[in-house]
Design an enzyme around this catalytic site. Structure first.
Site, short mmCIF file in Angstrom:
data_model
loop_
_atom_site.label_atom_id
_atom_site.label_comp_id
_atom_site.label_asym_id
_atom_site.label_seq_id
_atom_site.Cartn_x
_atom_site.Cartn_y
_atom_site.Cartn_z
N SER A 17 8.84 93.14 51.82
CA SER A 17 10.23 93.52 51.58
C SER A 17 11.01 93.33 52.87
CB SER A 17 10.32 94.98 51.12
OG SER A 17 11.67 95.39 51.02
N LYS A 22 13.65 100.70 52.56
CA LYS A 22 12.27 100.80 52.12
C LYS A 22 11.31 100.81 53.30
CE LYS A 22 12.82 98.71 47.54
NZ LYS A 22 12.41 97.61 46.63
N ASP A 78 8.14 97.36 43.80
CA ASP A 78 9.27 96.98 42.96
C ASP A 78 9.74 98.27 42.32
OD1 ASP A 78 10.94 94.75 42.21
OD2 ASP A 78 10.35 95.19 40.16
N PHE A 164 19.31 105.63 50.26
CA PHE A 164 19.97 104.35 50.07
C PHE A 164 20.02 104.06 48.58
CE2 PHE A 164 15.48 103.62 50.45
CZ PHE A 164 15.18 102.57 49.59
N LYS A 187 12.31 114.35 50.92
CA LYS A 187 12.33 113.28 49.93
C LYS A 187 11.01 112.53 49.93
CE LYS A 187 14.62 108.97 48.65
NZ LYS A 187 15.55 107.89 49.06
#
Length: 213
Positions: A17, A22, A78, A164, A187
């Site tokens: 990625s 991420k 993904d 994000f 989170k």
């Protein structure tokens, strides 16, 4: 979680990625395991195509692409947002939901389109999906797959400075705030990616380390 379960060949893994958000989240999740995540951009690997209709197929395609071009084990994610009132959209198209042909991807544009599409919807339920695929080699016949689901609802007004993507509009009733209002460390314990990682590592423990040929 302990890094003792991991094969030494998995100490350095390419992250398939180029998404900075991420990379931050996964680096924080993998650091306690003694795994160094190297973004594919640092190794000169271009982004793989994502032509498939499911998260798992896209994750596997990206992981195999990164491993093929680097010779390293590869981790791909993904993920996306599925909204009940939109029949599961934006789904696998979450990152490019509002993208115009030839245009750049934009979280702000994606969020604006989402709010417009839900303007007349009474049902605001939604869930984040994360699929992780870890391949030890390009043609690994037994890739490890982890799946995580994070349920919430969509709110019109954005709130929060963290996260994000759709996080500012993804409200978590049990937390009383949006995903973007959560402290990153919190989170990272409860998100869809954290759940997917936990599942993936459980499978890694069950199968045991596998040497690269």
């Amino acid at each position: 979680m302990s890094a003792e379960i991991l094969n030494p060949n998995l100490r350095r893994v390419v992250l398939a990625s180029n998404n900075a958000g991420k990379l931050r989240e996964f680096s924080a999740l993998f650091a306690p395991l003694g795994i160094e995540l190297v973004p594919q951009s640092e190794l000169g690997v271009s982004e793989a195509a994502e032509p498939h209709a499911t998260f798992v197929e896209n994750a596997l395609a990206k992981a195999r692409h990164a491993s093929r071009h680097t010779g390293l084990p590869a981790l791909a994610d993904d993920s996306g947002l599925c909204v009940v009132a939109l029949g599961g959209a934006p789904g696998v198209h979450s990152a490019r939901y509002a993208q115009q042909p030839g245009g750049a991807r934009s979280d702000a544009a994606n969020n604006a389109l989402l709010v417009r599409e839900l303007a007349a919807a009474g049902d605001r339920r939604a869930w984040y999906v994360a699929l992780l695929a870890l391949v030890r080699t390009e043609n690994d016949p037994c890739p490890l797959i982890g799946e995580g689901l994070w349920h919430g609802e969509i709110v019109d007004a954005p709130a929060g400075e963290h996260g994000f993507g759709y996080d500012p509009h993804f409200y978590l009733p049990q937390q009383g705030c949006t995903a973007a209002q959560l402290a990153p460390e919190h989170k990272n314990r409860i998100s869809h990616r954290a759940q997917a990682l936990a599942q993936l590592l459980d499978k890694l423990r069950a199968t045991g380390p596998v040497d690269r040929p």
